[in-house]
Write an enzyme that holds these catalytic residues in place. Structure first.
Site, PDB file in Angstrom:
ATOM      1  N   HIS A 428     -42.648 110.155 -59.812  1.00 11.46           N
ATOM      2  CA  HIS A 428     -43.409 110.363 -58.580  1.00 11.46           C
ATOM      3  C   HIS A 428     -44.543 109.357 -58.429  1.00 11.46           C
ATOM      4  O   HIS A 428     -44.949 108.675 -59.371  1.00 11.46           O
ATOM      5  CB  HIS A 428     -43.959 111.793 -58.519  1.00 11.46           C
ATOM      6  CG  HIS A 428     -44.954 112.125 -59.592  1.00 11.46           C
ATOM      7  ND1 HIS A 428     -46.300 111.837 -59.474  1.00 11.46           N
ATOM      8  CD2 HIS A 428     -44.811 112.728 -60.791  1.00 11.46           C
ATOM      9  CE1 HIS A 428     -46.946 112.254 -60.560  1.00 11.46           C
ATOM     10  NE2 HIS A 428     -46.068 112.799 -61.381  1.00 11.46           N
ATOM     11  N   CYS A 447     -44.427 114.177 -66.581  1.00 10.82           N
ATOM     12  CA  CYS A 447     -43.658 113.451 -65.579  1.00 10.82           C
ATOM     13  C   CYS A 447     -43.999 111.964 -65.630  1.00 10.82           C
ATOM     14  O   CYS A 447     -44.963 111.547 -66.268  1.00 10.82           O
ATOM     15  CB  CYS A 447     -43.938 114.012 -64.194  1.00 10.82           C
ATOM     16  SG  CYS A 447     -43.127 115.602 -63.890  1.00 10.82           S
TER      17      CYS A 447
END
Length: 536
Positions: A428, A447
Protein backbone atom coordinates in the site's frame (compact mmCIF):
# COMPACT_ATOMS: atom_id res chain seq x y z
CA UNK A 1 41.02 -108.01 -16.48
CA UNK A 2 41.94 -105.51 -19.09
CA UNK A 3 38.88 -103.79 -20.60
CA UNK A 4 36.84 -104.44 -17.49
CA UNK A 5 36.20 -102.19 -14.45
CA UNK A 6 36.83 -103.39 -10.95
CA UNK A 7 33.89 -103.33 -8.59
CA UNK A 8 35.41 -100.43 -6.59
CA UNK A 9 36.05 -98.40 -9.75
CA UNK A 10 32.56 -99.09 -11.01
CA UNK A 11 31.01 -97.80 -7.79
CA UNK A 12 33.25 -94.69 -7.93
CA UNK A 13 32.17 -93.81 -11.48
CA UNK A 14 28.52 -94.51 -10.75
CA UNK A 15 28.63 -92.17 -7.74
CA UNK A 16 30.33 -89.47 -9.78
CA UNK A 17 27.69 -89.76 -12.46
CA UNK A 18 24.89 -89.51 -9.94
CA UNK A 19 26.41 -86.43 -8.37
CA UNK A 20 26.92 -84.82 -11.79
CA UNK A 21 23.32 -85.42 -12.65
CA UNK A 22 22.24 -83.90 -9.34
CA UNK A 23 24.43 -80.74 -9.51
CA UNK A 24 22.08 -78.41 -11.45
CA UNK A 25 19.30 -78.95 -8.96
CA UNK A 26 21.69 -78.61 -6.01
CA UNK A 27 23.11 -75.32 -7.28
CA UNK A 28 19.62 -74.05 -8.08
CA UNK A 29 18.58 -74.86 -4.56
CA UNK A 30 21.48 -72.93 -3.13
CA UNK A 31 20.75 -69.98 -5.43
CA UNK A 32 17.08 -70.03 -4.45
CA UNK A 33 18.07 -70.08 -0.80
CA UNK A 34 20.38 -67.09 -1.31
CA UNK A 35 17.64 -65.13 -3.11
CA UNK A 36 15.17 -65.99 -0.38
CA UNK A 37 17.61 -64.89 2.32
CA UNK A 38 18.19 -61.56 0.58
CA UNK A 39 14.49 -60.93 0.05
CA UNK A 40 13.77 -61.75 3.66
CA UNK A 41 16.51 -59.34 4.79
CA UNK A 42 15.10 -56.59 2.54
CA UNK A 43 11.60 -57.18 3.87
CA UNK A 44 12.76 -57.02 7.47
CA UNK A 45 14.98 -53.95 6.99
CA UNK A 46 12.25 -52.05 5.13
CA UNK A 47 9.42 -53.07 7.45
CA UNK A 48 9.50 -49.89 9.57
CA UNK A 49 9.57 -47.59 6.54
CA UNK A 50 6.11 -47.65 4.96
CA UNK A 51 7.27 -46.11 1.66
CA UNK A 52 10.17 -48.52 1.18
CA UNK A 53 8.12 -51.48 2.33
CA UNK A 54 5.47 -50.68 -0.29
CA UNK A 55 8.10 -50.23 -3.01
CA UNK A 56 9.93 -53.49 -2.37
CA UNK A 57 6.75 -55.45 -1.80
CA UNK A 58 5.49 -54.36 -5.25
CA UNK A 59 8.66 -55.74 -6.86
CA UNK A 60 8.73 -58.97 -4.83
CA UNK A 61 11.64 -57.60 -2.73
CA UNK A 62 14.10 -57.64 -5.63
CA UNK A 63 17.06 -55.26 -5.10
CA UNK A 64 17.94 -52.21 -7.19
CA UNK A 65 21.37 -51.48 -5.71
CA UNK A 66 23.17 -54.69 -4.74
CA UNK A 67 22.28 -57.01 -7.61
CA UNK A 68 24.85 -58.03 -10.24
CA UNK A 69 23.15 -55.80 -12.84
CA UNK A 70 22.81 -52.79 -10.51
CA UNK A 71 26.31 -51.35 -10.83
CA UNK A 72 25.13 -48.19 -12.66
CA UNK A 73 22.66 -47.35 -9.91
CA UNK A 74 25.23 -48.04 -7.20
CA UNK A 75 27.81 -45.88 -8.89
CA UNK A 76 25.42 -43.02 -9.61
CA UNK A 77 24.14 -42.95 -6.04
CA UNK A 78 27.59 -43.09 -4.44
CA UNK A 79 28.85 -40.33 -6.74
CA UNK A 80 25.85 -38.08 -5.98
CA UNK A 81 26.13 -38.60 -2.22
CA UNK A 82 29.88 -37.88 -2.35
CA UNK A 83 29.15 -34.51 -4.00
CA UNK A 84 26.29 -33.53 -1.68
CA UNK A 85 28.46 -30.91 0.03
CA UNK A 86 28.71 -29.08 -3.32
CA UNK A 87 25.04 -28.22 -2.86
CA UNK A 88 25.37 -27.17 0.76
CA UNK A 89 23.72 -30.41 1.91
CA UNK A 90 24.84 -32.40 4.95
CA UNK A 91 27.22 -34.82 3.22
CA UNK A 92 28.04 -36.53 6.52
CA UNK A 93 24.39 -37.53 6.86
CA UNK A 94 24.56 -39.61 3.66
CA UNK A 95 28.15 -40.83 4.29
CA UNK A 96 29.00 -42.02 0.78
CA UNK A 97 32.29 -43.61 1.89
CA UNK A 98 30.60 -45.45 4.73
CA UNK A 99 27.92 -46.80 2.40
CA UNK A 100 30.57 -47.84 -0.12
CA UNK A 101 32.39 -49.73 2.63
CA UNK A 102 29.19 -51.46 3.71
CA UNK A 103 28.63 -52.61 0.12
CA UNK A 104 32.15 -54.05 -0.12
CA UNK A 105 31.91 -55.82 3.22
CA UNK A 106 28.49 -57.39 2.57
CA UNK A 107 29.38 -61.09 2.19
CA UNK A 108 26.12 -62.91 2.72
CA UNK A 109 22.77 -62.50 0.96
CA UNK A 110 21.30 -61.21 4.23
CA UNK A 111 24.06 -58.61 4.53
CA UNK A 112 23.41 -57.45 0.98
CA UNK A 113 19.70 -57.21 1.68
CA UNK A 114 20.30 -54.93 4.65
CA UNK A 115 22.74 -52.77 2.65
CA UNK A 116 20.16 -52.55 -0.13
CA UNK A 117 17.64 -50.91 2.18
CA UNK A 118 20.27 -48.65 3.73
CA UNK A 119 21.18 -47.38 0.25
CA UNK A 120 17.50 -46.81 -0.53
CA UNK A 121 17.04 -44.77 2.66
CA UNK A 122 20.01 -42.57 1.84
CA UNK A 123 18.72 -42.08 -1.69
CA UNK A 124 15.36 -40.91 -0.36
CA UNK A 125 16.90 -38.57 2.22
CA UNK A 126 19.17 -37.07 -0.43
CA UNK A 127 16.31 -36.68 -2.93
CA UNK A 128 14.04 -35.08 -0.34
CA UNK A 129 16.72 -32.63 0.80
CA UNK A 130 17.70 -31.71 -2.73
CA UNK A 131 14.15 -31.11 -3.96
CA UNK A 132 12.53 -29.62 -0.87
CA UNK A 133 15.31 -28.56 1.48
CA UNK A 134 17.07 -30.05 4.47
CA UNK A 135 14.80 -28.21 6.91
CA UNK A 136 11.07 -27.76 7.33
CA UNK A 137 10.88 -23.94 7.37
CA UNK A 138 7.77 -23.79 9.56
CA UNK A 139 9.68 -25.57 12.32
CA UNK A 140 12.60 -23.14 12.13
CA UNK A 141 10.94 -19.71 12.34
CA UNK A 142 7.36 -18.52 12.73
CA UNK A 143 7.86 -16.03 9.92
CA UNK A 144 8.62 -18.81 7.44
CA UNK A 145 5.07 -19.64 6.43
CA UNK A 146 5.65 -20.66 2.81
CA UNK A 147 4.29 -24.02 1.68
CA UNK A 148 7.06 -26.40 0.63
CA UNK A 149 6.00 -29.44 -1.42
CA UNK A 150 7.34 -32.79 -0.22
CA UNK A 151 7.42 -35.60 -2.75
CA UNK A 152 5.99 -39.07 -2.19
CA UNK A 153 8.83 -41.38 -1.16
CA UNK A 154 7.48 -44.52 -2.80
CA UNK A 155 6.96 -42.70 -6.11
CA UNK A 156 10.45 -41.23 -5.85
CA UNK A 157 12.30 -44.51 -5.51
CA UNK A 158 10.04 -46.18 -8.05
CA UNK A 159 10.87 -43.44 -10.58
CA UNK A 160 14.56 -43.79 -9.78
CA UNK A 161 14.44 -47.54 -10.37
CA UNK A 162 12.95 -47.01 -13.84
CA UNK A 163 15.13 -44.06 -14.93
CA UNK A 164 18.65 -43.39 -16.04
CA UNK A 165 20.16 -43.08 -12.54
CA UNK A 166 22.62 -40.29 -13.31
CA UNK A 167 20.01 -38.21 -15.15
CA UNK A 168 17.46 -38.74 -12.38
CA UNK A 169 19.85 -37.62 -9.63
CA UNK A 170 21.04 -34.61 -11.64
CA UNK A 171 17.48 -33.34 -12.11
CA UNK A 172 16.76 -33.30 -8.37
CA UNK A 173 18.47 -29.91 -7.81
CA UNK A 174 16.38 -26.75 -8.33
CA UNK A 175 16.28 -26.06 -12.06
CA UNK A 176 16.71 -22.32 -11.64
CA UNK A 177 19.57 -20.16 -12.98
CA UNK A 178 19.83 -18.34 -9.64
CA UNK A 179 20.53 -21.63 -7.84
CA UNK A 180 23.37 -22.46 -10.22
CA UNK A 181 24.82 -18.98 -9.76
CA UNK A 182 24.70 -19.35 -5.99
CA UNK A 183 26.46 -22.69 -6.25
CA UNK A 184 29.29 -21.03 -8.20
CA UNK A 185 29.54 -18.27 -5.60
CA UNK A 186 29.69 -20.92 -2.87
CA UNK A 187 32.67 -22.59 -4.55
CA UNK A 188 34.39 -19.23 -5.07
CA UNK A 189 34.03 -18.42 -1.36
CA UNK A 190 35.25 -21.89 -0.34
CA UNK A 191 38.40 -21.38 -2.41
CA UNK A 192 38.88 -17.93 -0.85
CA UNK A 193 38.50 -19.47 2.59
CA UNK A 194 41.26 -21.96 1.78
CA UNK A 195 43.53 -19.07 0.76
CA UNK A 196 42.95 -17.16 4.00
CA UNK A 197 40.04 -14.94 3.05
CA UNK A 198 40.20 -11.24 2.26
CA UNK A 199 43.08 -10.40 4.55
CA UNK A 200 43.39 -7.77 7.24
CA UNK A 201 40.21 -5.91 8.24
CA UNK A 202 39.98 -2.12 8.05
CA UNK A 203 40.87 -0.55 11.39
CA UNK A 204 38.90 2.70 11.14
CA UNK A 205 35.47 4.05 12.05
CA UNK A 206 35.12 5.91 8.75
CA UNK A 207 37.21 6.87 5.72
CA UNK A 208 36.58 9.37 2.96
CA UNK A 209 38.17 10.50 -0.31
CA UNK A 210 41.41 12.39 0.10
CA UNK A 211 42.57 10.54 3.20
CA UNK A 212 45.73 8.41 3.27
CA UNK A 213 47.50 6.09 5.67
CA UNK A 214 47.39 2.54 6.97
CA UNK A 215 43.61 2.21 7.17
CA UNK A 216 43.22 3.37 3.57
CA UNK A 217 45.75 0.71 2.51
CA UNK A 218 43.74 -1.90 4.44
CA UNK A 219 40.57 -0.80 2.62
CA UNK A 220 42.39 -0.83 -0.73
CA UNK A 221 43.82 -4.31 -0.19
CA UNK A 222 40.52 -5.74 0.95
CA UNK A 223 38.61 -4.36 -2.06
CA UNK A 224 41.32 -5.69 -4.39
CA UNK A 225 40.96 -9.18 -2.92
CA UNK A 226 37.19 -8.90 -3.19
CA UNK A 227 37.50 -8.07 -6.87
CA UNK A 228 36.20 -4.48 -6.78
CA UNK A 229 39.39 -2.88 -8.07
CA UNK A 230 42.64 -3.75 -9.83
CA UNK A 231 45.96 -4.00 -8.04
CA UNK A 232 47.50 -0.63 -7.24
CA UNK A 233 50.19 0.71 -4.90
CA UNK A 234 48.37 3.92 -4.00
CA UNK A 235 48.06 4.76 -0.29
CA UNK A 236 45.55 7.54 -0.89
CA UNK A 237 41.75 7.39 -1.03
CA UNK A 238 41.77 8.42 -4.70
CA UNK A 239 39.17 8.34 -7.46
CA UNK A 240 39.81 4.67 -8.24
CA UNK A 241 39.28 3.66 -4.63
CA UNK A 242 36.17 5.82 -4.42
CA UNK A 243 34.77 4.11 -7.52
CA UNK A 244 35.51 0.69 -6.00
CA UNK A 245 33.71 1.69 -2.79
CA UNK A 246 30.68 2.77 -4.83
CA UNK A 247 30.57 -0.57 -6.66
CA UNK A 248 30.79 -2.34 -3.32
CA UNK A 249 27.99 -0.19 -1.88
CA UNK A 250 25.66 -0.92 -4.80
CA UNK A 251 26.12 -4.68 -4.34
CA UNK A 252 25.48 -4.41 -0.60
CA UNK A 253 22.35 -2.23 -0.66
CA UNK A 254 24.12 0.89 0.61
CA UNK A 255 23.89 4.48 -0.61
CA UNK A 256 26.59 4.68 -3.33
CA UNK A 257 28.23 7.89 -2.13
CA UNK A 258 31.78 6.54 -2.32
CA UNK A 259 32.40 7.30 1.35
CA UNK A 260 33.41 4.40 3.58
CA UNK A 261 31.23 5.22 6.56
CA UNK A 262 30.38 2.98 9.49
CA UNK A 263 27.76 0.89 7.65
CA UNK A 264 30.02 0.43 4.60
CA UNK A 265 33.03 -0.59 6.69
CA UNK A 266 30.88 -3.04 8.65
CA UNK A 267 30.10 -4.80 5.35
CA UNK A 268 33.69 -4.52 4.08
CA UNK A 269 34.93 -6.18 7.29
CA UNK A 270 32.53 -9.12 7.02
CA UNK A 271 34.44 -12.40 6.84
CA UNK A 272 34.31 -15.00 4.07
CA UNK A 273 32.65 -17.38 6.54
CA UNK A 274 29.82 -14.84 7.04
CA UNK A 275 29.16 -14.58 3.32
CA UNK A 276 29.45 -18.34 2.84
CA UNK A 277 26.83 -18.98 5.51
CA UNK A 278 24.50 -16.50 3.75
CA UNK A 279 24.96 -18.34 0.45
CA UNK A 280 24.25 -21.71 2.08
CA UNK A 281 21.02 -20.33 3.54
CA UNK A 282 20.07 -18.80 0.17
CA UNK A 283 20.58 -22.20 -1.49
CA UNK A 284 18.34 -23.81 1.12
CA UNK A 285 15.69 -21.16 0.46
CA UNK A 286 15.97 -21.92 -3.26
CA UNK A 287 15.23 -25.55 -2.49
CA UNK A 288 12.17 -24.50 -0.50
CA UNK A 289 11.07 -22.50 -3.53
CA UNK A 290 12.41 -24.84 -6.19
CA UNK A 291 9.68 -24.26 -8.75
CA UNK A 292 10.56 -21.65 -11.38
CA UNK A 293 8.70 -18.39 -10.86
CA UNK A 294 6.01 -17.30 -13.28
CA UNK A 295 6.86 -15.34 -16.44
CA UNK A 296 5.22 -12.30 -14.86
CA UNK A 297 5.00 -11.74 -11.11
CA UNK A 298 5.44 -9.25 -8.28
CA UNK A 299 8.53 -9.86 -6.18
CA UNK A 300 9.38 -8.30 -2.82
CA UNK A 301 12.76 -9.15 -1.29
CA UNK A 302 12.29 -8.08 2.32
CA UNK A 303 15.97 -7.47 3.28
CA UNK A 304 16.53 -5.58 0.00
CA UNK A 305 13.62 -3.19 0.71
CA UNK A 306 12.39 -3.22 -2.91
CA UNK A 307 9.42 -4.43 -4.93
CA UNK A 308 9.73 -5.40 -8.59
CA UNK A 309 7.40 -6.44 -11.35
CA UNK A 310 9.32 -9.18 -13.12
CA UNK A 311 8.48 -10.10 -16.69
CA UNK A 312 10.43 -12.75 -18.58
CA UNK A 313 13.22 -12.58 -16.02
CA UNK A 314 13.65 -8.79 -16.14
CA UNK A 315 12.37 -6.03 -13.87
CA UNK A 316 9.89 -3.76 -15.66
CA UNK A 317 9.07 -1.76 -12.52
CA UNK A 318 11.04 -1.14 -9.33
CA UNK A 319 10.34 0.83 -6.19
CA UNK A 320 11.69 1.16 -2.69
CA UNK A 321 9.52 -0.28 0.07
CA UNK A 322 9.21 -0.17 3.84
CA UNK A 323 8.72 -3.57 5.48
CA UNK A 324 7.72 -4.80 8.93
CA UNK A 325 9.58 -3.70 12.01
CA UNK A 326 11.87 -6.26 13.67
CA UNK A 327 9.55 -7.20 16.52
CA UNK A 328 7.83 -10.54 16.96
CA UNK A 329 4.37 -9.33 15.91
CA UNK A 330 5.43 -7.01 13.06
CA UNK A 331 7.94 -8.88 10.93
CA UNK A 332 6.74 -9.31 7.34
CA UNK A 333 6.18 -13.03 6.71
CA UNK A 334 7.47 -14.94 3.69
CA UNK A 335 4.83 -16.49 1.47
CA UNK A 336 3.34 -16.44 -2.02
CA UNK A 337 -0.17 -15.51 -3.14
CA UNK A 338 -2.02 -13.90 -6.02
CA UNK A 339 -2.79 -10.18 -6.36
CA UNK A 340 -6.45 -9.91 -7.38
CA UNK A 341 -7.36 -6.22 -7.11
CA UNK A 342 -6.40 -2.77 -5.93
CA UNK A 343 -8.46 -0.32 -3.89
CA UNK A 344 -8.24 3.36 -4.80
CA UNK A 345 -9.06 5.79 -1.97
CA UNK A 346 -9.07 2.95 0.57
CA UNK A 347 -10.44 2.99 4.09
CA UNK A 348 -8.12 1.63 6.74
CA UNK A 349 -9.75 -1.02 8.86
CA UNK A 350 -7.40 -1.03 11.82
CA UNK A 351 -6.16 -4.52 12.75
CA UNK A 352 -7.51 -5.77 16.08
CA UNK A 353 -4.02 -6.04 17.56
CA UNK A 354 -3.32 -2.36 16.86
CA UNK A 355 -6.73 -1.29 18.17
CA UNK A 356 -6.30 -3.02 21.52
CA UNK A 357 -2.55 -2.75 22.07
CA UNK A 358 -1.91 0.76 20.76
CA UNK A 359 -5.06 2.85 20.53
CA UNK A 360 -7.12 1.58 23.50
CA UNK A 361 -4.43 2.59 26.06
CA UNK A 362 -4.30 6.06 24.44
CA UNK A 363 -8.08 6.46 24.51
CA UNK A 364 -8.21 5.42 28.16
CA UNK A 365 -6.06 8.46 28.93
CA UNK A 366 -7.75 10.72 26.39
CA UNK A 367 -10.95 9.66 24.67
CA UNK A 368 -10.17 11.97 21.74
CA UNK A 369 -6.78 10.39 21.02
CA UNK A 370 -6.34 9.10 17.45
CA UNK A 371 -9.17 11.39 16.44
CA UNK A 372 -8.66 10.61 12.75
CA UNK A 373 -10.17 7.17 13.41
CA UNK A 374 -13.85 6.30 13.67
CA UNK A 375 -15.10 3.93 16.39
CA UNK A 376 -17.30 1.29 14.77
CA UNK A 377 -19.94 -0.72 16.64
CA UNK A 378 -20.97 -4.31 16.03
CA UNK A 379 -23.70 -3.12 13.65
CA UNK A 380 -21.05 -1.56 11.41
CA UNK A 381 -22.03 2.04 12.21
CA UNK A 382 -19.90 4.78 13.80
CA UNK A 383 -20.24 5.25 17.59
CA UNK A 384 -19.64 8.54 19.38
CA UNK A 385 -16.63 8.48 21.69
CA UNK A 386 -18.62 10.31 24.33
CA UNK A 387 -20.88 7.24 24.62
CA UNK A 388 -18.00 4.91 25.46
CA UNK A 389 -16.35 4.35 28.86
CA UNK A 390 -12.93 3.22 27.61
CA UNK A 391 -11.64 2.57 31.14
CA UNK A 392 -13.93 -0.45 31.61
CA UNK A 393 -12.38 -2.41 28.74
CA UNK A 394 -9.18 -4.38 28.21
CA UNK A 395 -7.58 -6.03 25.17
CA UNK A 396 -9.98 -9.00 25.31
CA UNK A 397 -13.24 -7.23 26.12
CA UNK A 398 -13.11 -4.10 23.92
CA UNK A 399 -16.18 -4.62 21.67
CA UNK A 400 -15.45 -2.02 18.99
CA UNK A 401 -13.44 -1.85 15.79
CA UNK A 402 -11.80 1.22 14.29
CA UNK A 403 -11.71 2.64 10.81
CA UNK A 404 -10.04 5.52 9.02
CA UNK A 405 -12.06 6.87 6.04
CA UNK A 406 -10.36 7.68 2.73
CA UNK A 407 -8.08 10.72 2.84
CA UNK A 408 -4.57 11.87 1.99
CA UNK A 409 -3.62 11.27 5.61
CA UNK A 410 -5.01 7.72 5.63
CA UNK A 411 -2.48 5.21 6.99
CA UNK A 412 -2.80 3.28 3.71
CA UNK A 413 -2.33 6.39 1.62
CA UNK A 414 -4.41 6.60 -1.55
CA UNK A 415 -4.16 3.06 -2.91
CA UNK A 416 -3.65 -0.49 -1.66
CA UNK A 417 -2.84 -3.66 -3.58
CA UNK A 418 -4.62 -6.77 -2.38
CA UNK A 419 -3.71 -10.45 -2.44
CA UNK A 420 -6.15 -11.73 0.24
CA UNK A 421 -4.37 -13.93 2.77
CA UNK A 422 -4.78 -15.08 6.36
CA UNK A 423 -1.84 -12.95 7.49
CA UNK A 424 -3.63 -9.72 6.47
CA UNK A 425 -0.52 -8.58 4.57
CA UNK A 426 -0.70 -6.40 1.46
CA UNK A 427 1.14 -3.61 -0.38
CA UNK A 428 0.00 0.00 0.00
CA UNK A 429 0.76 3.70 -0.24
CA UNK A 430 1.67 5.70 2.89
CA UNK A 431 1.66 9.37 3.96
CA UNK A 432 5.00 8.77 5.76
CA UNK A 433 7.27 9.41 2.78
CA UNK A 434 10.40 10.36 4.73
CA UNK A 435 11.15 6.74 5.69
CA UNK A 436 11.93 5.83 2.08
CA UNK A 437 15.09 7.92 2.22
CA UNK A 438 16.69 5.65 4.82
CA UNK A 439 19.04 2.77 4.12
CA UNK A 440 17.27 0.53 6.64
CA UNK A 441 13.52 0.56 6.04
CA UNK A 442 11.89 -1.81 8.55
CA UNK A 443 9.22 0.30 10.26
CA UNK A 444 5.75 -0.99 9.33
CA UNK A 445 3.32 -3.21 11.23
CA UNK A 446 4.00 -5.99 8.71
CA UNK A 447 2.49 -4.74 5.46
CA UNK A 448 4.69 -3.46 2.65
CA UNK A 449 4.61 0.29 2.00
CA UNK A 450 5.45 1.33 -1.57
CA UNK A 451 7.45 4.48 -2.36
CA UNK A 452 5.99 4.89 -5.88
CA UNK A 453 2.46 3.51 -5.46
CA UNK A 454 0.90 5.44 -8.35
CA UNK A 455 3.54 4.24 -10.81
CA UNK A 456 3.04 0.73 -9.44
CA UNK A 457 -0.71 1.06 -10.10
CA UNK A 458 -0.09 2.31 -13.66
CA UNK A 459 2.21 -0.65 -14.35
CA UNK A 460 -0.44 -3.10 -13.09
CA UNK A 461 -3.27 -1.42 -15.03
CA UNK A 462 -1.26 -1.31 -18.25
CA UNK A 463 -2.45 -4.83 -19.09
CA UNK A 464 -6.11 -3.76 -19.10
CA UNK A 465 -6.39 0.00 -19.64
CA UNK A 466 -5.43 1.96 -22.76
CA UNK A 467 -4.70 4.97 -20.54
CA UNK A 468 -3.77 3.49 -17.13
CA UNK A 469 -2.64 6.80 -15.65
CA UNK A 470 -5.76 8.65 -16.80
CA UNK A 471 -8.03 5.91 -15.48
CA UNK A 472 -6.29 5.85 -12.11
CA UNK A 473 -6.22 9.63 -11.65
CA UNK A 474 -9.87 10.12 -12.62
CA UNK A 475 -10.89 7.44 -10.12
CA UNK A 476 -8.67 8.99 -7.47
CA UNK A 477 -10.23 12.44 -7.93
CA UNK A 478 -13.67 11.16 -6.98
CA UNK A 479 -12.44 10.72 -3.40
CA UNK A 480 -14.65 7.64 -3.13
CA UNK A 481 -13.40 4.18 -2.26
CA UNK A 482 -13.35 1.93 -5.32
CA UNK A 483 -12.19 -1.62 -5.90
CA UNK A 484 -10.52 -2.26 -9.27
CA UNK A 485 -10.13 -5.94 -10.18
CA UNK A 486 -7.09 -7.07 -12.13
CA UNK A 487 -8.28 -8.88 -15.22
CA UNK A 488 -5.08 -10.93 -15.09
CA UNK A 489 -4.39 -11.68 -11.41
CA UNK A 490 -0.67 -11.53 -10.70
CA UNK A 491 1.37 -13.90 -8.50
CA UNK A 492 3.06 -12.17 -5.57
CA UNK A 493 6.14 -13.50 -3.77
CA UNK A 494 7.33 -12.08 -0.45
CA UNK A 495 10.85 -13.46 -0.17
CA UNK A 496 13.83 -13.08 2.17
CA UNK A 497 17.21 -13.36 0.49
CA UNK A 498 20.29 -11.78 2.01
CA UNK A 499 22.47 -13.26 -0.72
CA UNK A 500 21.95 -13.67 -4.45
CA UNK A 501 23.96 -13.50 -7.66
CA UNK A 502 22.66 -11.48 -10.59
CA UNK A 503 22.77 -12.71 -14.21
CA UNK A 504 26.06 -10.85 -14.74
CA UNK A 505 27.66 -12.93 -11.98
CA UNK A 506 27.80 -10.15 -9.37
CA UNK A 507 27.16 -11.30 -5.81
CA UNK A 508 24.83 -9.15 -3.70
CA UNK A 509 24.55 -9.25 0.08
CA UNK A 510 22.13 -7.66 2.54
CA UNK A 511 21.75 -7.47 6.30
CA UNK A 512 19.79 -10.20 8.06
CA UNK A 513 17.25 -7.72 9.42
CA UNK A 514 15.08 -10.27 11.25
CA UNK A 515 17.84 -12.72 12.20
CA UNK A 516 16.15 -15.43 10.13
CA UNK A 517 19.28 -16.41 8.23
CA UNK A 518 21.15 -16.82 11.49
CA UNK A 519 18.42 -19.11 12.83
CA UNK A 520 18.30 -21.13 9.61
CA UNK A 521 22.07 -21.54 9.46
CA UNK A 522 22.17 -22.84 13.04
CA UNK A 523 19.50 -25.36 12.12
CA UNK A 524 21.46 -26.38 9.01
CA UNK A 525 24.59 -26.87 11.12
CA UNK A 526 22.61 -29.03 13.55
CA UNK A 527 21.51 -31.11 10.54
CA UNK A 528 25.14 -31.63 9.49
CA UNK A 529 25.79 -28.79 7.02
CA UNK A 530 29.22 -27.24 7.51
CA UNK A 531 31.46 -24.52 6.14
CA UNK A 532 34.35 -25.95 4.17
CA UNK A 533 37.51 -24.66 2.53
CA UNK A 534 38.33 -26.01 -0.95
CA UNK A 535 41.83 -26.00 -2.40
CA UNK A 536 42.02 -24.57 -5.92
Amino acid sequence: MTGFLTRRTTVKYLAAGALSAALPGLFAGRADAAVTAMKQAIAEAAARDEALSAFYRARDFKPIFVGKSDSRRRGALLKALAKADDHGLPGSAYDAEGLKGMMKQARTPSDRGRVEVEAAKRLLDYADHMRSGVLNPRRVDRGLVMDVPRYDRTSTIDAFSKSNPQAFLKKLAPRKPEYVRLQKEKLRLEKLLARGGWGETVQAKALKPGQSGGAVVQLRNRLIRMGYMRKTATQTYDANLQSAVQKFQVQHGLAPDGVAGASTLAQVNAQVEDRLSQVLVAMERNRWNARPLEKKHVYVNIPDYHVDIIQNGKSTFRSRVVVGKNTEDRRTPEFSDVMEFMVINPSWYVPRSIVTKEYLPLMKRNRNAAGQLQIIGRNGKPVSRSAINFAQYNEKTFPYSMKQPPSKGNALGLVKFMFPNKYNIYLHDTPSKSLFGRETRAFSHGCVRVHKPFDFAYALLKAQESDPEGFFQSTLRTGRERRVDLREPLPVHLAYYTAWVDPKGRAHYRNDIYGRDRTIFRALQNAGVSLRAVQS
